[in-house]
Design a protein around this motif. Structure first.
Motif, PDB file in Angstrom:
ATOM      1  N   LYS A 304      46.005  44.910  35.452  1.00  0.00           N
ATOM      2  CA  LYS A 304      45.939  46.056  36.350  1.00  0.00           C
ATOM      3  C   LYS A 304      47.188  46.068  37.216  1.00  0.00           C
ATOM      4  O   LYS A 304      47.873  45.055  37.375  1.00  0.00           O
ATOM      5  CB  LYS A 304      44.678  45.999  37.219  1.00  0.00           C
ATOM      6  CG  LYS A 304      44.716  45.057  38.402  1.00  0.00           C
ATOM      7  CD  LYS A 304      45.011  45.818  39.696  1.00  0.00           C
ATOM      8  CE  LYS A 304      45.078  44.927  40.911  1.00  0.00           C
ATOM      9  NZ  LYS A 304      46.050  43.835  40.892  1.00  0.00           N
ATOM     10  N   SER A 350      42.974  51.866  40.987  1.00  0.00           N
ATOM     11  CA  SER A 350      43.756  51.382  39.847  1.00  0.00           C
ATOM     12  C   SER A 350      42.851  51.259  38.632  1.00  0.00           C
ATOM     13  O   SER A 350      41.629  51.314  38.744  1.00  0.00           O
ATOM     14  CB  SER A 350      44.389  50.026  40.176  1.00  0.00           C
ATOM     15  OG  SER A 350      43.382  49.062  40.474  1.00  0.00           O
ATOM     16  N   SER A 352      41.959  48.937  34.987  1.00  0.00           N
ATOM     17  CA  SER A 352      42.193  47.754  34.168  1.00  0.00           C
ATOM     18  C   SER A 352      42.511  48.231  32.761  1.00  0.00           C
ATOM     19  O   SER A 352      41.956  49.235  32.295  1.00  0.00           O
ATOM     20  CB  SER A 352      40.977  46.831  34.186  1.00  0.00           C
ATOM     21  OG  SER A 352      39.802  47.534  33.823  1.00  0.00           O
ATOM     22  N   TYR A 353      43.387  47.521  32.070  1.00  0.00           N
ATOM     23  CA  TYR A 353      43.817  47.976  30.750  1.00  0.00           C
ATOM     24  C   TYR A 353      44.152  46.794  29.852  1.00  0.00           C
ATOM     25  O   TYR A 353      44.277  45.647  30.298  1.00  0.00           O
ATOM     26  CB  TYR A 353      45.006  48.934  30.868  1.00  0.00           C
ATOM     27  CG  TYR A 353      46.247  48.354  31.519  1.00  0.00           C
ATOM     28  CD1 TYR A 353      47.197  47.659  30.771  1.00  0.00           C
ATOM     29  CD2 TYR A 353      46.481  48.511  32.883  1.00  0.00           C
ATOM     30  CE1 TYR A 353      48.340  47.131  31.357  1.00  0.00           C
ATOM     31  CE2 TYR A 353      47.612  47.986  33.480  1.00  0.00           C
ATOM     32  CZ  TYR A 353      48.544  47.297  32.722  1.00  0.00           C
ATOM     33  OH  TYR A 353      49.669  46.768  33.310  1.00  0.00           O
ATOM     34  N   ASN A 370      38.957  50.316  38.762  1.00  0.00           N
ATOM     35  CA  ASN A 370      38.676  49.258  39.734  1.00  0.00           C
ATOM     36  C   ASN A 370      38.223  49.833  41.076  1.00  0.00           C
ATOM     37  O   ASN A 370      38.917  50.650  41.671  1.00  0.00           O
ATOM     38  CB  ASN A 370      39.922  48.400  39.952  1.00  0.00           C
ATOM     39  CG  ASN A 370      40.389  47.725  38.676  1.00  0.00           C
ATOM     40  OD1 ASN A 370      39.596  47.181  37.932  1.00  0.00           O
ATOM     41  ND2 ASN A 370      41.689  47.778  38.418  1.00  0.00           N
TER      42      ASN A 370
END
Length: 398
Positions: A304, A350, A352-353, A370
């Motif tokens: 992130k 943000s 998460s990836y 998030n």
């Protein structure tokens, strides 16, 4: 020839007990292997040549004791956000059956909501083990998990942890300078940088799309507008080092349970699917529920970029989680990943990836959004709503 639905390939009529016999799809999902599938086709008078009408060609391509699962929705054209296609992975049938059972058990826990239940999450085992477990958080008021729940578990491991002192918790963190965009080339604002509401600072997420209207939105955490009675109509701005600030738009849709605010863009600034990471990355799609389960099985990590803590990464700890810790309602379809130091005030919004191994070097798949981190003793993770839950509830995708 008309397309044949897979559920039509098995007698749908109830038996004398009133129960509906398992459809072919049911049998696939509980571990029917390829040879049994072919026998079922032949016994029903169906030729293998019609498999593509049934949507099971991926199943025919699997080895014995494997089943296909959809792990991601990915753009075939990176410039067309509505060109989503399914990404398939073959997984062990026993692992799939265990994880599916754990998902069902977790849903049952959320519905039952026994006294003291604070939340739960599915923790898939690795592929070799063919197992899955459910982790349950309870307060001191809970005596034990109801026996009816344990009986339904049917081989799924249940672990419980008593969580104390959640109410009144505070998030302490060291002050850090927010990540502020220097300029905005091309009139597009990348994600992972600071944005401002009338009451606070948050992180700008990547472009969020509504396929029904084919609109694109800026997105950030809904709780960042907590100073307003209603986030709808509130303005989101972008601080810039080269200028005072740019107006991104106003909140058009607010979803407090998912903690997501969708901001309709001003005509002069457009949302972007790029994330301002140390090496910028491009959102190419998003992970499904089984895509996240696959990451856990393989011990993979998410990343992130937040406005305060910047770029961090951490292991996925639980999927399809239910979170009832902080409000008078429960949030479903949550992800637990990383540790409490991976998020702080200002990082909310943000995403998460995870890298898209089948895409270009810069392509990533969004896991989730998030919203917060743990601050109570005994647990340490970031939590937020999964991308697949946003799609299921509201139709949006990244």
């Amino acid at each position: 020839m008309n397309a044949i639905g897979i559920d039509d390939m098995y007698d749908e009529r109830s038996d004398r007990s009133g129960r509906r016999p398992a459809t072919l799809r049911d049998r696939i999902e509980t571990g029917i292997d390829r040879r049994e599938f072919l026998r079922t086709l032949a016994g029903g008078g169906y030729a293998v040549g019609v498999a593509h009408y049934l949507g099971v060609e991926d199943f025919l391509g699997a080895d014995d004791d494997e089943v296909p699962v959809v792990t991601a929705l990915v753009r075939s054209d990176p410039n067309d956000p509505f060109s989503l296609e399914e990404r398939i992975r073959y997984v062990p049938a026993d692992w799939y059956a265990a994880v599916e059972k754990a998902f069902e058990l977790n849903e049952l826990l959320a519905r039952y909501a026994f006294t003291g239940y604070l939340g739960s999450a599915v923790v898939p085992g690795d592929y070799e083990s063919g197992t899955a477990s459910v982790s349950i958080g309870v307060s001191s008021e809970a005596s034990t998990v109801p026996e009816a729940i344990r009986e339904f578990a049917d081989g799924i491991s249940i672990s419980t942890e008593t969580i104390l002192e959640i109410d009144g918790g505070s998030e302490e963190f060291e002050f850090a300078e927010p990540r502020i965009l220097e300029t905005m080339p091309g009139g597009r604002a990348p994600s992972g940088i600071a944005c401002e509401t009338p009451s606070s600072l948050a992180t700008l997420g990547p472009a969020l799309y509504d396929p029904e209207t084919e609109q694109s939105f800026f997105v950030t955490a809904e709780h960042a507008f907590e100073g307003a009675d209603d986030a709808i109509g509130e303005t989101l701005t972008l601080p810039l080092q080269a200028a005072e600030r740019a107006t991104l738009g106003t909140v058009a849709r607010a979803h407090p349970i998912e903690d997501v605010a969708a901001i309709e863009p001003e005509a002069t600034v457009a949302p972007s699917n790029w994330i301002d990471a140390p090496e910028p990355v491009r959102v190419r799609g998003q992970l499904t529920r089984f895509g996240l389960a696959d990451l856990v099985a393989r011990g993979e990590e998410l990343e992130k970029v937040g406005a305060l803590t910047g770029h961090t990464s951490g292991r996925v700890q639980g999927v399809d989680a239910v979170t009832c810790f902080t409000d008078d309602f429960c949030r479903r379809g949550q992800i637990r990943w990383g540790g409490e130091m991976d998020l702080t005030d200002g990082d909310s919004g943000s995403v998460s990836y995870y890298p898209d191994s089948d895409g270009e070097d810069e392509d990533v798949l969004v896991a989730g959004f998030n919203n917060a981190r743990t601050w109570w003793p005994g647990q340490s993770y970031v939590w937020g709503v999964s991308a697949y839950e946003l799609t299921a509830r509201h139709g949006y995708h990244f």
